[in-house]
Write an enzyme that holds these catalytic residues in place. Sequence first.
Site, PDB file in Angstrom:
ATOM      1  N   LYS A  53       7.455   2.985  12.757  1.00 37.97           N
ATOM      2  CA  LYS A  53       7.566   1.854  11.845  1.00 37.97           C
ATOM      3  C   LYS A  53       7.875   0.604  12.654  1.00 37.97           C
ATOM      4  CE  LYS A  53       7.712   2.342   7.741  1.00 37.97           C
ATOM      5  NZ  LYS A  53       6.699   2.352   6.665  1.00 37.97           N
ATOM      6  N   LEU A  92       8.951  -3.092  -9.610  1.00 35.02           N
ATOM      7  CA  LEU A  92       7.628  -3.237 -10.203  1.00 35.02           C
ATOM      8  C   LEU A  92       6.668  -3.959  -9.264  1.00 35.02           C
ATOM      9  CD1 LEU A  92       8.814  -4.227 -13.785  1.00 35.02           C
ATOM     10  CD2 LEU A  92       8.166  -1.948 -12.972  1.00 35.02           C
TER      11      LEU A  92
END
Length: 347
Positions: free
Chosen positions: A80, A182
């Site tokens: 990463k 979201l």
Amino acid sequence: MFILDEMEQFQCEQLVFCQDPSSGLRAIIAIHNTKLGPALGGCRMWKYATEEQAVTDALRLAKGMTYKAAVSGLPFGGGKAVIIGNPNTDKTMAKFRSLGQFVQKLQGRYITGIDLGTTVQDMDWVNIESEYVTDITGSLGAFGEFTAEMTAYGVFLGIKASVGKVYGSELLKGKTIAVQGLGKVGYFLCRYLHEAGVQLVVSDINADRVKKVLNAFGARPAAVDDIFGEACDIFAPCALGGILNDQTIPQLKCKIVAGGANNQLAEDRHGEALHSSGILYAPDYVINAGGLITTAVDLGGFDAPYAKRRVERIYPTINSVFQLSETLSICTAAAADRMAEQVLAKA
């Protein structure tokens, strides 16, 4: 922070610190494990409060990618990259080209891609300097947010498997699911759940995202700090990591935790805490592997339909985790770790 001690704790092979005064780049690349193949994992851009936080995040995320690839049967290790900076105000082509130069110098030990705070455009800039990048224009990762949708699809399948385990039926209609976060994955997950007849309770720090989901799927909003205590069948964390901890776990009023966020457990012991509370936990790096699987499929030269079929293997993998947990009388997080570590031990 003692860097080598941190690396030993996370069993990380290599940590690369990248700084370039001319572009302002300040970044860290963590290569956790390359036993199964080159380290594959996206590039995250975030406004970390301290350098120590950035290091820890890179190490935790890289380890998660190793385990994710292992349980998913992929020929890659885990890595990463994290760039310290505000993704809304601090992005420049020069920074991502500079990162590309650092990635290129690793000569394929690490392959980067999009993650939280980065986009296809950013990866195109990295690609100017490095061949070791995915999610560029023309890739599956650039195709209509396909990677995020496949991550959500895998989470949806994992939720079905979890519901089948707890309730004896995979029928989702009428169930209440609280979705925290979201963004792209959270939005696509809400779409899948709405189509299955689920009652949605949602929260996000971004009011526009909440409004979009309310209008599209008839969801009910919850305050950011209240979402943990919402009465529901399933809690689906799809935001940042470390949200299952000593403060939030006692608030949960659900039978299942299954979501798309990485590193959901603040510490390993919180997997046991969920287990002791009678809450079934679908380990994050198993259920949210759809994005990594899609990237691996893309690197292998295969198409979108094949990627979706490959993502569908998450369903039996999750069930295998549940079975091993039951057989060995250990929590599901420990069962998933054992499965991944067995794969790595054979490499």
